[in-house]
Design a protein around this motif. Structure first.
Motif, short mmCIF file in Angstrom:
data_model
loop_
_atom_site.label_atom_id
_atom_site.label_comp_id
_atom_site.label_asym_id
_atom_site.label_seq_id
_atom_site.Cartn_x
_atom_site.Cartn_y
_atom_site.Cartn_z
N GLN A 170 0.83 -1.20 0.00
CA GLN A 170 0.00 0.00 0.00
C GLN A 170 0.87 1.26 0.00
OE1 GLN A 170 -3.68 0.20 0.15
NE2 GLN A 170 -3.27 -1.81 -0.70
N GLY A 171 1.94 1.25 0.78
CA GLY A 171 2.83 2.41 0.81
C GLY A 171 3.53 2.64 -0.51
N ARG A 172 3.97 1.57 -1.16
CA ARG A 172 4.62 1.72 -2.46
C ARG A 172 3.63 2.23 -3.51
NH1 ARG A 172 7.11 -3.56 -5.19
NH2 ARG A 172 4.88 -3.99 -5.35
N GLU A 173 2.39 1.75 -3.43
CA GLU A 173 1.37 2.24 -4.36
C GLU A 173 1.09 3.72 -4.14
OE1 GLU A 173 -3.33 1.33 -5.45
OE2 GLU A 173 -2.16 -0.12 -4.29
N ALA A 174 1.08 4.15 -2.87
CA ALA A 174 0.88 5.56 -2.58
C ALA A 174 2.03 6.40 -3.11
CB ALA A 174 0.72 5.77 -1.08
N SER A 177 1.58 6.96 -6.70
CA SER A 177 0.53 7.95 -6.98
C SER A 177 1.05 9.37 -6.77
CB SER A 177 -0.68 7.70 -6.08
OG SER A 177 -1.23 6.43 -6.30
N VAL A 178 1.88 9.56 -5.75
CA VAL A 178 2.33 10.92 -5.41
C VAL A 178 3.55 11.33 -6.21
CG1 VAL A 178 3.19 12.38 -3.54
CG2 VAL A 178 1.39 10.73 -3.08
N TYR A 179 4.55 10.45 -6.29
CA TYR A 179 5.83 10.82 -6.88
C TYR A 179 6.06 10.27 -8.27
CZ TYR A 179 6.60 11.57 -1.87
OH TYR A 179 6.48 11.96 -0.58
N GLY A 180 5.26 9.32 -8.69
CA GLY A 180 5.49 8.70 -9.98
C GLY A 180 6.74 7.84 -9.94
N SER A 181 7.39 7.71 -11.07
CA SER A 181 8.59 6.87 -11.15
C SER A 181 9.85 7.70 -11.37
CB SER A 181 8.44 5.86 -12.31
OG SER A 181 8.20 6.54 -13.52
N LEU A 278 -2.94 9.08 -0.87
CA LEU A 278 -1.90 10.00 -1.30
C LEU A 278 -0.97 10.33 -0.14
CD1 LEU A 278 -3.92 12.52 -3.54
CD2 LEU A 278 -2.42 10.68 -4.29
N ASP A 279 -0.84 9.40 0.80
CA ASP A 279 -0.08 9.64 2.01
C ASP A 279 0.86 8.46 2.26
OD1 ASP A 279 0.91 10.47 4.40
OD2 ASP A 279 -1.00 10.47 5.48
N PRO A 280 2.01 8.40 1.55
CA PRO A 280 2.90 7.25 1.71
C PRO A 280 3.50 7.13 3.09
CG PRO A 280 3.92 8.96 0.36
CD PRO A 280 2.50 9.36 0.55
N ILE A 324 11.52 12.38 -4.16
CA ILE A 324 10.35 12.63 -3.31
C ILE A 324 10.16 14.11 -3.01
CG2 ILE A 324 10.50 10.35 -2.26
CD1 ILE A 324 11.82 11.64 0.14
N ASP A 325 10.97 14.98 -3.58
CA ASP A 325 10.83 16.42 -3.34
C ASP A 325 10.27 17.12 -4.58
OD1 ASP A 325 12.03 16.15 -0.81
OD2 ASP A 325 14.00 16.10 -1.77
N ILE A 326 9.27 16.51 -5.20
CA ILE A 326 8.75 17.06 -6.45
C ILE A 326 7.28 17.44 -6.29
CG2 ILE A 326 10.37 15.86 -7.97
CD1 ILE A 326 8.14 13.79 -8.45
N GLY A 327 6.97 18.23 -5.27
CA GLY A 327 5.59 18.65 -5.06
C GLY A 327 5.18 19.79 -5.96
#
Length: 428
Positions: A170-174, A177-181, A278-280, A324-327
């Motif tokens: 679930q965390g990897r899926e989140a 969703s948030v950061y993409g690849s 949306l909350d890894p 992970i810093d791509i908001g």
């Protein structure tokens, strides 16, 4: 349909337990009526005129057995909820109700039960409808196999390692969703020319309706809205934060952009508790909770804590290899349109390690396994991830030196071991 309505509908379909069994009732009745209407004159030479009573008794037994299976499944669900909340973590209650295996098994039993009732009603009326009876028998036989599968699935899914592996997925899926690849880069992910204006140049949007935890937002809808208004929307709370009424919700640049505040509010979802959509970091939060509970004096189960660290290790490695810093999201025109806060790498490391180190300070297993995790991450991740990890490594070494007065215990506690205790400290 607005984004908020679609989001609520998706969550209802994903986590509602009663929806699919209710649909199974309708589906079974519709299948039964279709079989009666389309194959009323079909003679399979199975029942016969003198075997209706026997067929009626057999279908009645099947119906009773399916009702028993339904009661067992619901009871097992309540037991699983009780175990998950009392012995592992209360945050697992909603995830337990949303388990696909429980909903699928219950729906299969309900379908077979209602289909058996339809067949029994037609047999009681004096008509044979052999195809309906045969289909009802097959459905009940399949449901018996599903019942044994469900018992095995339930027994294995309640193990801490199964729950922890589920949380990792679930965390990897989140994170996807948030950061993409997007892979991590040692260079700054932001274009300096795309920096936001000063906050005083924007217009602040406040929260309306009700207070709650920030669960999710419509990324594409907000980008489309900002593109249409030729502006930048900056979300102020991070997913997982609690937001009260009249708290700042977003900031719009420029201030005179034609965007209604109510529209912004309807593109952000709030609820009673955090979710992993949306909350890894919420997956890490639950893993740390499980580890902390296992290390409590009332339970004192460091081996379960090591199992939790295994999955924390996996999830941190996934996060460490992502940007992970791509908001920030750009529109189709290439301009910056949406900015939202995301947890930094330091935040994730603090969340994953600090409490584990604190509660497991007196456990050799936890100290050795945590040190092995950090050393492996330092070696496997890019160099920009190392400083935060090295700080935690020093803290672990200081904790071991403080907690173990015996030199031999300090030596053992300072040795990295991927098994916690019992594994070889040598690794390539």
């Amino acid at each position: 349909m607005s984004w908020l309505s679609r989001h609520r509908l998706r969550r209802f379909v994903k986590y509602s337990f009663w929806l699919f069994p209710s649909l199974a009732v309708v589906a079974a009745w519709a299948v039964g009526r279709c079989l009666v209407a389309l194959a009323a004159d079909l003679d399979l030479r199975i029942i016969g005129e003198h075997n209706i009573d026997g067929a009626r008794a057999m279908i009645g037994v099947f119906a009773a057995s399916m009702l028993t299976f339904i009661v067992y499944t619901v009871s097992a669900l309540l037991l699983a909820v009780q175990l998950a909340s009392g012995q592992i973590s209360p945050r697992l209650i909603s995830l337990t109700f949303g388990r696909t295996s429980t909903k699928a098994a219950t729906s299969a039993f309900v379908f077979s039960f209602v289909l058996a009732l339809v067949a029994l009603a037609n047999l009681a009326a004096g008509s044979e409808h052999e195809l309906l009876v045969v289909v009802a028998i097959i459905a009940n036989m399949v449901s018996i196999a599903v019942f044994f599968w469900f018992v095995e699935e339930l027994g294995t899914s309640l193990r801490p390692v199964s729950i922890l592996q589920f949380l990792f997925l679930q965390g990897r899926e989140a994170m996807d969703s948030v950061y993409g690849s997007a892979p991590i880069s040692d260079q700054s992910p932001f274009d300096e020319s795309a920096e936001l204006p000063q906050p005083e140049l924007g217009r602040t949007v406040t929260r309306r309706d009700y207070s709650g935890t920030f669960l999710a937002f419509g990324r594409q809808d907000l980008v489309a809205l900002a593109t249409k208004a030729d502006c930048i929307i900056e979300l102020l709370p991070q997913v997982g934060d609690f937001v009260s009424i009249e708290d700042p919700l977003a900031r719009i640049y420029p201030a005179d952009a034609r965007i209604d505040e109510e529209t912004i509010n309807k593109m952000m979802a709030f609820g009673a508790e955090r979710t992993m959509e949306l909350d890894p970091t919420f997956a890490l939060r639950i893993m740390v909770d499980i580890c902390s509970r296992a290390l409590s004096p009332a339970i004192n189960d460091p081996t379960t804590a090591v199992l939790a660290i295994d999955q924390i290790h996996r999830l941190l490695r996934v996060a460490g290899l992502r940007n992970i810093d791509i908001g920030r999201v750009h529109g189709t025109d290439g301009k910056l349109r949406l900015v939202f806060p995301t947890p930094s790498w330091e935040d994730m490391v603090d969340l994953a390690v600090t409490e584990v180190r604190h509660y497991g300070a007196s456990s050799l297993q936890v100290a050795r396994r945590t040190k092995a995790m950090i050393e492996h991450l330092i070696a496997a991740l890019p160099s920009s991830r190392a400083p935060a990890l090295r700080r935690e490594l020093v803290a672990i070494e200081n904790s071991v030196a403080r907690m173990f007065p015996e030199s031999e215990d300090r030596r053992r506690g300072g040795t990295a071991d991927l098994q916690g205790l019992g594994g070889s400290p040598r690794r390539t």
